[in-house]
Each structure stands twice: as C-alpha cells, then as structure tokens.
Design an enzyme around this catalytic site. Structure first.
Site, PDB file in Angstrom:
ATOM      1  N   CYS A 107      78.794  74.049  21.077  1.00  0.00           N
ATOM      2  CA  CYS A 107      77.674  73.653  21.931  1.00  0.00           C
ATOM      3  C   CYS A 107      76.415  73.400  21.100  1.00  0.00           C
ATOM      4  O   CYS A 107      76.470  72.521  20.240  1.00  0.00           O
ATOM      5  CB  CYS A 107      77.464  74.663  23.055  1.00  0.00           C
ATOM      6  N   HIS A 167      82.915  74.935  25.337  1.00  0.00           N
ATOM      7  CA  HIS A 167      82.929  76.340  24.903  1.00  0.00           C
ATOM      8  C   HIS A 167      84.358  76.863  24.801  1.00  0.00           C
ATOM      9  O   HIS A 167      84.924  77.305  25.820  1.00  0.00           O
ATOM     10  CB  HIS A 167      82.120  77.191  25.888  1.00  0.00           C
ATOM     11  N   GLU A 185      85.316  79.629  23.724  1.00  0.00           N
ATOM     12  CA  GLU A 185      85.258  81.053  24.087  1.00  0.00           C
ATOM     13  C   GLU A 185      85.195  81.272  25.603  1.00  0.00           C
ATOM     14  O   GLU A 185      85.303  82.412  26.070  1.00  0.00           O
ATOM     15  CB  GLU A 185      84.079  81.741  23.381  1.00  0.00           C
TER      16      GLU A 185
HETATM   17  N1  LIG Z   1      74.910  75.503  26.398  1.00  0.00           N
HETATM   18  C1  LIG Z   1      74.166  74.983  25.406  1.00  0.00           C
HETATM   19  O1  LIG Z   1      74.062  75.492  24.302  1.00  0.00           O
HETATM   20  C2  LIG Z   1      73.392  73.714  25.740  1.00  0.00           C
HETATM   21  C3  LIG Z   1      72.961  72.973  24.496  1.00  0.00           C
HETATM   22  C4  LIG Z   1      71.858  71.980  24.769  1.00  0.00           C
HETATM   23  N2  LIG Z   1      70.613  72.669  25.155  1.00  0.00           N
HETATM   24  C5  LIG Z   1      72.317  71.022  25.872  1.00  0.00           C
HETATM   25  O2  LIG Z   1      71.835  71.124  26.978  1.00  0.00           O
HETATM   26  O3  LIG Z   1      73.155  70.157  25.629  1.00  0.00           O
END
Ligand SMILES: NC(=O)CC[C@H](N)C(=O)O
Length: 204
Positions: A80, A186, A188
């Site tokens: 992410c 993600h 995880e």
């Molecule tokens: N869940 C996150 O880490 C989001 C990453 C980034 N802020 C986005 O909105 O794409």
C-alpha cells in the site's frame, strides 16, 4: 530471516502473525541496529504518502535501506503506501519518494465512477498478472486481494508493471523490478491469497 520494517506505520502485527503461522523466521526492524541476519524485507504502510516518508526519514533507516535494496539487491516487498513511497513522488503529497521504481503515484479518477462513495477503493478485487513470477505461484486471481486506497502507482516503465486491477478503469496494483516488489492491496488482510503471496516471497 524476514525483516518487517517498523517505522511507525502499517499492520506490523498482521504480518508477524502470518509469518508465525507459517513458521517463517522474522523480526521487527526498528532501527539500523536491527538489520542483523535479515535477508528479505517487508515495507508495510497504511496512511498518507508524506507522513510515511517523514516517518521513514526520521527513523534513520533510509540510507541503510537504500544500500541494502539498491546495492545489495536484498528482496523487498512494499504494501500500500509502503509500495507507493517506492515511487519518485505522489499527488497525495509534496515530499520526494524513495525512487526505487520510476513512477508517480496518482489519484484514482473518481469522475469515472457512478456509485457513491467513489473513493477510497475499498474491498476485494481481482488482479491480472502481467508477468509470470514465482511470487504469484498458486494465487487465485479470481478471488483477488483486499484493497483500501485512493491513489495508485503510475509506473514509468511498463516492464515494471507486475499486475493490474479494475476500478475507474485499469490501474497498476503491483510493481516489480529485480529484487523490488510492491503491492497496492494488503496481503496481510487478504486471507489465503495473502498468506500464499507472503509465503512465496519468503521462499524466493
Ligand atoms: N491504505 C493506505 O495506505 C492508503 C495509501 C494512500 N494514502 C492511498 O490512499 O492510496
């Protein structure tokens, strides 16, 4: 041994629980003295680009990470915003990124979506691999992975695109260059597919 970079952001315990479940040796890496016996790295992240970069820069680990990843070619898996900071910059902020993979993080174009709320892109989505790589072996692409983001990694070089998904059009959801892997979703939080991806990474 897997080093989970603990710079104050990301689902550290979720990764730790998965590696425990898989019986894969790991450690949390909080400062430059914690890199002993680390052979692979996880760069987690949940949050805003500039905040992630500020925390990483303040951690004192930035230089060591650049050397390990760019010179010693230690495999690293970013998740992410941990993936997004591998880029040169982001529309979400103004701080330069790590520049490990050429590209710019861009905002999802919500005008292309007719449901509300449009962003963040939140939930499970399928992915389409663009390269045949071991890290994806056995993955159920139909099942896909769990996403929660409003920005995506616009890679400069198409060769660095590992996978794409669909939300307001096709977007890059995974990047790969040599020893560097980044995933917008993600692992995880993606149940069996996520566990398998992390196991594959540990076995690279
Ligand atoms: N869940 C996150 O880490 C989001 C990453 C980034 N802020 C986005 O909105 O794409």
């Amino acid at each position: 041994m897997i080093g989970i970079i603990d710079y104050g952001l990301g689902n550290i315990s979720a990764f730790a629980n998965i590696f425990k479940q898989l019986n894969i040796p790991f450690k949390q890496v909080k400062n430059i003295n914690d890199f002993e016996s680390v052979t692979k790295l996880i760069l987690p992240g949940v949050g805003a680009f500039d905040y992630a970069m500020q925390l990483l820069n303040d951690s004192g680990m930035r230089e060591k990470l650049d050397h390990l990843i760019l010179s010693e070619k230690v495999p690293v898996l970013g998740v992410c915003v941990g993936m997004q900071i591998m880029a040169n910059s982001s529309e979400e902020g103004s701080v330069p990124g790590l520049g490990w993979i050429g590209g710019k993080v861009k905002k999802i174009d919500a005008s292309k979506l007719n449901h509300k709320p449009t962003i963040p892109h939140m939930g499970w989505n399928q992915v389409r691999a663009k390269k045949d790589v071991d890290i994806f072996s056995g993955i159920d692409y139909e099942q896909g992975f769990y996403f929660l983001h409003s920005y995506y990694f616009d890679a400069d070089n198409p060769q660095d695109v590992l996978a794409v998904s669909e939300y307001a059009g096709e977007f890059v959801c995974a990047v790969h260059k040599e020893n560097i892997y980044g995933f917008q979703f993600h692992p995880e939080k993606s149940l069996l597919n996520g566990v398998l991806l992390l196991k594959n990474f540990a076995n690279l």
